[in-house]
Design a protein around this motif. Structure first.
Motif, PDB file in Angstrom:
ATOM      1  N   PHE A   1     -32.441  -6.321   6.703  1.00 32.69           N
ATOM      2  CA  PHE A   1     -33.511  -5.312   6.829  1.00 32.69           C
ATOM      3  C   PHE A   1     -32.875  -3.940   6.795  1.00 32.69           C
ATOM      4  CE2 PHE A   1     -36.421  -2.552   9.103  1.00 32.69           C
ATOM      5  CZ  PHE A   1     -37.664  -2.961   8.640  1.00 32.69           C
ATOM      6  N   GLU A   2     -33.352  -3.103   5.879  1.00 32.82           N
ATOM      7  CA  GLU A   2     -32.816  -1.738   5.778  1.00 32.82           C
ATOM      8  C   GLU A   2     -33.872  -0.727   6.174  1.00 32.82           C
ATOM      9  OE1 GLU A   2     -30.264  -1.353   1.992  1.00 32.82           O
ATOM     10  OE2 GLU A   2     -31.234  -3.316   1.838  1.00 32.82           O
ATOM     11  N   ASP A   3     -33.487   0.116   7.097  1.00 28.72           N
ATOM     12  CA  ASP A   3     -34.331   1.240   7.526  1.00 28.72           C
ATOM     13  C   ASP A   3     -33.496   2.489   7.264  1.00 28.72           C
ATOM     14  OD1 ASP A   3     -35.807   3.173   8.770  1.00 28.72           O
ATOM     15  OD2 ASP A   3     -35.909   2.191  10.723  1.00 28.72           O
ATOM     16  N   GLY A   4     -33.640   3.045   6.061  1.00 29.02           N
ATOM     17  CA  GLY A   4     -32.760   4.142   5.673  1.00 29.02           C
ATOM     18  C   GLY A   4     -31.330   3.631   5.644  1.00 29.02           C
ATOM     19  N   ASP A   5     -30.431   4.318   6.365  1.00 28.96           N
ATOM     20  CA  ASP A   5     -29.028   3.878   6.332  1.00 28.96           C
ATOM     21  C   ASP A   5     -28.703   2.871   7.439  1.00 28.96           C
ATOM     22  OD1 ASP A   5     -29.033   5.462   8.533  1.00 28.96           O
ATOM     23  OD2 ASP A   5     -27.484   6.853   7.854  1.00 28.96           O
ATOM     24  N   LEU A   6     -29.728   2.467   8.186  1.00 35.87           N
ATOM     25  CA  LEU A   6     -29.514   1.427   9.208  1.00 35.87           C
ATOM     26  C   LEU A   6     -29.747   0.052   8.579  1.00 35.87           C
ATOM     27  CD1 LEU A   6     -29.138   0.546  12.223  1.00 35.87           C
ATOM     28  CD2 LEU A   6     -31.626   0.774  12.444  1.00 35.87           C
ATOM     29  N   VAL A   7     -28.728  -0.792   8.647  1.00 36.12           N
ATOM     30  CA  VAL A   7     -28.847  -2.138   8.062  1.00 36.12           C
ATOM     31  C   VAL A   7     -28.794  -3.163   9.200  1.00 36.12           C
ATOM     32  CG1 VAL A   7     -27.870  -3.796   6.424  1.00 36.12           C
ATOM     33  CG2 VAL A   7     -27.675  -1.341   5.984  1.00 36.12           C
ATOM     34  N   LEU A   8     -29.828  -3.976   9.274  1.00 38.79           N
ATOM     35  CA  LEU A   8     -29.914  -4.956  10.359  1.00 38.79           C
ATOM     36  C   LEU A   8     -29.984  -6.377   9.812  1.00 38.79           C
ATOM     37  CD1 LEU A   8     -32.615  -3.274  12.644  1.00 38.79           C
ATOM     38  CD2 LEU A   8     -30.149  -3.386  13.081  1.00 38.79           C
ATOM     39  N   PHE A   9     -29.366  -7.285  10.560  1.00 37.55           N
ATOM     40  CA  PHE A   9     -29.525  -8.720  10.335  1.00 37.55           C
ATOM     41  C   PHE A   9     -30.040  -9.305  11.640  1.00 37.55           C
ATOM     42  CE2 PHE A   9     -26.334  -7.221   7.406  1.00 37.55           C
ATOM     43  CZ  PHE A   9     -26.720  -7.796   6.212  1.00 37.55           C
ATOM     44  N   GLN A  10     -30.435 -10.550  11.611  1.00 37.28           N
ATOM     45  CA  GLN A  10     -31.030 -11.272  12.745  1.00 37.28           C
ATOM     46  C   GLN A  10     -32.503 -10.871  12.878  1.00 37.28           C
ATOM     47  OE1 GLN A  10     -29.902 -13.789  14.206  1.00 37.28           O
ATOM     48  NE2 GLN A  10     -27.702 -13.711  13.907  1.00 37.28           N
ATOM     49  N   SER A  11     -33.373 -11.816  12.529  1.00 35.90           N
ATOM     50  CA  SER A  11     -34.810 -11.524  12.482  1.00 35.90           C
ATOM     51  C   SER A  11     -35.352 -10.986  13.810  1.00 35.90           C
ATOM     52  CB  SER A  11     -35.583 -12.770  12.054  1.00 35.90           C
ATOM     53  OG  SER A  11     -35.295 -13.849  12.911  1.00 35.90           O
ATOM     54  N   ASN A  12     -34.835 -11.506  14.918  1.00 33.81           N
ATOM     55  CA  ASN A  12     -35.394 -11.039  16.200  1.00 33.81           C
ATOM     56  C   ASN A  12     -34.924  -9.635  16.566  1.00 33.81           C
ATOM     57  OD1 ASN A  12     -37.130 -13.277  16.987  1.00 33.81           O
ATOM     58  ND2 ASN A  12     -35.235 -14.461  17.017  1.00 33.81           N
TER      59      ASN A  12
ATOM     60  N   GLY B   1     -22.611 -16.213  -3.821  1.00 35.11           N
ATOM     61  CA  GLY B   1     -21.782 -15.903  -2.665  1.00 35.11           C
ATOM     62  C   GLY B   1     -21.542 -14.444  -2.329  1.00 35.11           C
ATOM     63  N   ASP B   2     -21.740 -13.547  -3.290  1.00 36.30           N
ATOM     64  CA  ASP B   2     -21.406 -12.135  -3.020  1.00 36.30           C
ATOM     65  C   ASP B   2     -22.302 -11.534  -1.939  1.00 36.30           C
ATOM     66  OD1 ASP B   2     -19.449 -12.283  -4.854  1.00 36.30           O
ATOM     67  OD2 ASP B   2     -20.548 -11.246  -6.463  1.00 36.30           O
ATOM     68  N   LEU B   3     -23.609 -11.786  -2.036  1.00 35.68           N
ATOM     69  CA  LEU B   3     -24.536 -11.239  -1.037  1.00 35.68           C
ATOM     70  C   LEU B   3     -24.225 -11.832   0.335  1.00 35.68           C
ATOM     71  CD1 LEU B   3     -26.977  -9.556  -0.199  1.00 35.68           C
ATOM     72  CD2 LEU B   3     -28.470 -11.413  -1.007  1.00 35.68           C
ATOM     73  N   LYS B   4     -24.017 -13.149   0.365  1.00 37.37           N
ATOM     74  CA  LYS B   4     -23.706 -13.829   1.635  1.00 37.37           C
ATOM     75  C   LYS B   4     -22.505 -13.165   2.312  1.00 37.37           C
ATOM     76  CE  LYS B   4     -22.708 -18.456   3.534  1.00 37.37           C
ATOM     77  NZ  LYS B   4     -23.816 -18.678   4.447  1.00 37.37           N
ATOM     78  N   LYS B   5     -21.469 -12.893   1.503  1.00 34.86           N
ATOM     79  CA  LYS B   5     -20.250 -12.279   2.052  1.00 34.86           C
ATOM     80  C   LYS B   5     -20.535 -10.921   2.662  1.00 34.86           C
ATOM     81  CE  LYS B   5     -17.059 -14.032  -1.190  1.00 34.86           C
ATOM     82  NZ  LYS B   5     -16.511 -13.603  -2.456  1.00 34.86           N
ATOM     83  N   SER B   6     -21.531 -10.236   2.133  1.00 35.73           N
ATOM     84  CA  SER B   6     -21.831  -8.878   2.611  1.00 35.73           C
ATOM     85  C   SER B   6     -22.733  -8.878   3.858  1.00 35.73           C
ATOM     86  CB  SER B   6     -22.503  -8.065   1.493  1.00 35.73           C
ATOM     87  OG  SER B   6     -23.856  -8.475   1.366  1.00 35.73           O
ATOM     88  N   CYS B   7     -23.260 -10.041   4.231  1.00 35.28           N
ATOM     89  CA  CYS B   7     -24.178 -10.108   5.382  1.00 35.28           C
ATOM     90  C   CYS B   7     -23.364 -10.333   6.664  1.00 35.28           C
ATOM     91  CB  CYS B   7     -25.175 -11.260   5.208  1.00 35.28           C
ATOM     92  SG  CYS B   7     -26.233 -11.084   3.751  1.00 35.28           S
TER      93      CYS B   7
END
Ligand code: GTB
Length: 218
Positions: A66-77, A52-58
């Motif tokens: 998806f991490e691009d340097g300090d940019l953190v993205l969710f949602q595949s599209n 559950g810890d990772l889920k809570k952080s999403c």
């Protein structure tokens, strides 16, 4: 795991966090491979996810992340659009970009239907899904026929082409003959498959070892 090659050293290393399946990360990995990019892969076993810890952080309680340097993205599209913007796969002007968005959303509609069948109704839903599939494929066929370049929009692959290609590979596993009556779609798949870096990725262990879906259905 380090995959692919990366030429643009100015950008932070990409990190993809996802379950050990192809699922919603295949299209982005195919795009990254074709664009000569490398990424690090964090494969999350379902037992770890259940803690559950990772889920809570999403942001939406789901992967991929998806991490691009300090940019953190969710949602595949959103991730695919980000990659399209940064790697010249989002058309040559706003008009093309809008058409690419439209096509990617069309692919998403079919993917959603496919995933619903796979995860919620495989035993009863597979045959009706396959029966209805031509009514979706003919829309993509028509766009390819009209555009004449072998791609959905413009004359080079956009992120929507990678999405469509990935989804078509899954449809071919489900129903190997499904493209037989759609010559443009069939040749689109062959053309995408034969792009040297795409071909190399599809032949890699990183791709081949992963199941398409998380429940073993395909
Ligand atoms: N709209 C989101 C996107 O496009 O990124 C949808 C993301 C999504 O559906 N994520 C699923 C998820 O995080 C994984 S993809 N599920 C966990 C949760 O909601 O708690 C489908 C999937 C299902 C199961 C497995 N598996 O068992 O390994 C893998 C992938």
């Amino acid at each position: 795991m380090q995959c692919g090659q990366r030429q643009n050293t100015k950008m932070g290393p990409y990190i993809i966090t996802y379950f050990p399946v192809r699922g919603r990360c295949s299209a982005m990995k195919i795009l990254l491979s074709d664009k000569d990019q490398v990424w690090k892969e964090n494969l999350v076993e379902i037992a770890d996810w259940m803690k559950g810890d990772l889920k809570k952080s999403c942001v939406f309680g789901q992967l991929p992340k998806f991490e691009d340097g300090d940019l953190v993205l969710f949602q595949s599209n959103a991730i695919l659009r980000h990659l399209g913007r940064n790697h010249d796969a989002y058309g040559k002007n706003n008009r093309e970009a809008s058409l690419i968005d439209m096509m990617a959303d069309g692919v998403e509609d079919l993917r959603t239907k496919y995933l619903k069948m796979i995860y919620q109704d495989y035993d009863n839903g597979k045959d009706p899904y396959i029966k209805d599939l031509p009514n979706h494929l003919d829309k993509f066929e028509a766009v390819l026929v009209k555009n004449k370049t072998g791609f959905l929009v413009g004359n080079q692959p956009s992120f929507a082409d990678y999405c469509l290609f990935d989804l078509m590979l899954n449809q071919l596993v489900l129903c190997p003959t499904c493209l037989d009556t759609f010559p443009s779609l069939k040749s689109f798949v062959e053309k995408m498959k034969s792009r040297p870096k795409v071909k190399a990725f599809l032949e890699s262990d990183g791709y081949k070892k992963l199941p398409i879906n998380g429940n073993g259905k395909q």
